[in-house]
Design an enzyme around this catalytic site. Structure first.
Site, short mmCIF file in Angstrom:
data_model
loop_
_atom_site.label_atom_id
_atom_site.label_comp_id
_atom_site.label_asym_id
_atom_site.label_seq_id
_atom_site.Cartn_x
_atom_site.Cartn_y
_atom_site.Cartn_z
N CYS A 143 32.32 -26.18 -11.88
CA CYS A 143 32.36 -24.80 -12.37
C CYS A 143 33.70 -24.44 -13.02
O CYS A 143 33.78 -23.52 -13.83
CB CYS A 143 32.06 -23.82 -11.24
N HIS A 162 33.75 -16.89 -13.78
CA HIS A 162 32.63 -17.83 -13.78
C HIS A 162 31.44 -17.13 -13.16
O HIS A 162 31.56 -16.48 -12.10
CB HIS A 162 33.02 -19.08 -12.97
N ASN A 207 23.55 -19.41 -13.00
CA ASN A 207 24.85 -20.09 -12.98
C ASN A 207 24.76 -21.34 -13.87
O ASN A 207 24.08 -22.30 -13.51
CB ASN A 207 25.17 -20.46 -11.52
#
Ligand code: UT7
Length: 331
Positions: free
Chosen positions: A112, A258, A288
């Site tokens: 990520c 994020h 995500n």
């Protein structure tokens, strides 16, 4: 002279998968997903489409946005946790699709946080004069390796596919604009908190019937601990970045976290004392997308004219490793 983002683009696969669609395959509900994560829908790539394909499409858009030719690019950095192949990485695949052979292509493995890690590496090359125009791509196809059983439903509802790309180059004027700094952190003691365990060194040969039966090739996480750490570490990284540049929380015009979980993004903003209107949030539409989430959100914020010249834009990410970081940009 600071490095500047001279072009940006993103690409998500056309297939929309809503929470209601997932209800048909997973023991879950639209209400659970929305309440726990803020996600309404995500994109899933069709079979045969890999992270390099989404990255390539995003790269084409960034190149066009920067008004440069493909051949002007002198280095490629690609971030993904879901490469097309175990090896080689997607950087060289994107290079081949773009038709720009022989320049270097580097793959980043920071999940990520991959985009911020890639941005940091690219920044050092630009500042040192090593390369002039770097293509940084972040792309993921995660939909092909999600566990739809009860064991994996916490993760299967969160992730989506997509790609984002930027062109980073040296600014033309010494006007204080551009990428001011990046700040990278990691703590490998927590690598088992969010990982795809297998194949591992215990698997000899690497791929066996036994390994497949273990189902440990699916991603697994300790969601509560990841959540807790994400809400602590991203604010820390943002504060470090602001302090480094002599800026305060009030100077922040846009926070782009994020997109891991909308509750995480809101808690990060609350922890920092940044009003929610300044937080860029698009997880409701994409889920995500791991390394790709920040460039996708940044591109959308720019194309909607939300970000203005001289605005302070702060990026922050947290994820598997644990890895985390921040970047401060004067747009
Ligand atoms: O990109 C960085 C990496 N990822 C993240 O940052 C994600 C971090 N973690 C999270 O976002 C959250 O922990 C989740 C969204 C994964 C879970 O939310 P939570 O509020 O922490 O839920 P929980 O783990 O406390 O689980 C609550 C319940 C459990 O049932 P019991 O034990 O209370 O009966 C789970 O089994 O929800 C159950 N559950 C589900 N129920 C319906 C777990 N997944 C699902 C599901 N649908 N998909």
């Amino acid at each position: 002279m600071n490095a500047i983002i001279s072009g940006i683009g993103h690409f998500v696969p056309p297939k929309i998968v809503t929470n209601k669609d997932l209800e048909k395959k997973i023991n879950t509900t639209d209400e659970w997903i929305l309440q726990r994560s803020g996600i309404r829908e995500r994109r899933f790539a069709e079979p045969g489409v890999g992270a390099s394909d989404l990255g390539y499409e995003a790269a084409l858009r960034a190149i066009e946005d920067a008004s440069i030719k493909k051949t002007d690019i002198d280095f490629i950095i690609a971030a993904t946790l879901s490469p097309d192949h175990y090896f080689p990485g997607i950087g060289i695949l994107i290079q081949a699709k773009l038709g720009i052979p022989e320049i270097g292509a580097l793959d980043i493995r920071n999940q990520c946080s991959g985009f911020i890690y890639g941005l940091s590496v690219a920044d050092q090359y630009i500042k040192s004069g090593t390369y002039k125009k770097i293509l940084l791509v972040a792309a993921e196809v995660q939909s092909s390796n999600l566990d739809y059983s009860d064991d994996g439903r916490d993760m299967a509802v969160l992730f989506g596919d997509g790609g984002g790309a930027i062109i980073l180059e040296s600014g033309r004027q010494n006007d204080g604009r551009g990428l001011l700094s990046t700040h990278l952190f990691s703590d490998g003691r927590f690598h088992q908190e969010l990982w795809m365990e297998k194949p591992s060194p215990n698997d000899k040969p690497t791929f066996s019937e036994e390994m497949l039966q273990s189902k440990k090739y699916f991603p697994r996480m300790n969601g509560r601990n990841v959540f807790k750490n994400a809400t602590e570490k991203m604010p820390q990284a943002v504060r470090t970045g602001l302090k480094h540049n002599g800026l305060t929380i009030d100077d922040v015009d846009h926070l782009i976290p994020h997109q891991a979980n909308d509750r995480i993004s809101l808690l990060v903003a609350r922890n920092l004392g940044i009003p929610v209107e300044k937080v860029v949030r698009n997880i409701d539409r994409y889920g995500n997308t791991t390394a790709a989430s920040i460039p996708i959100a940044l591109d959308e914020a720019l194309k909607s004219k939300r970000i203005k010249k001289n605005d302070i834009v702060v990026l922050t990410a947290f994820g598997s490793g644990f890895t985390w970081g921040s970047a401060v940009i004067r747009w």
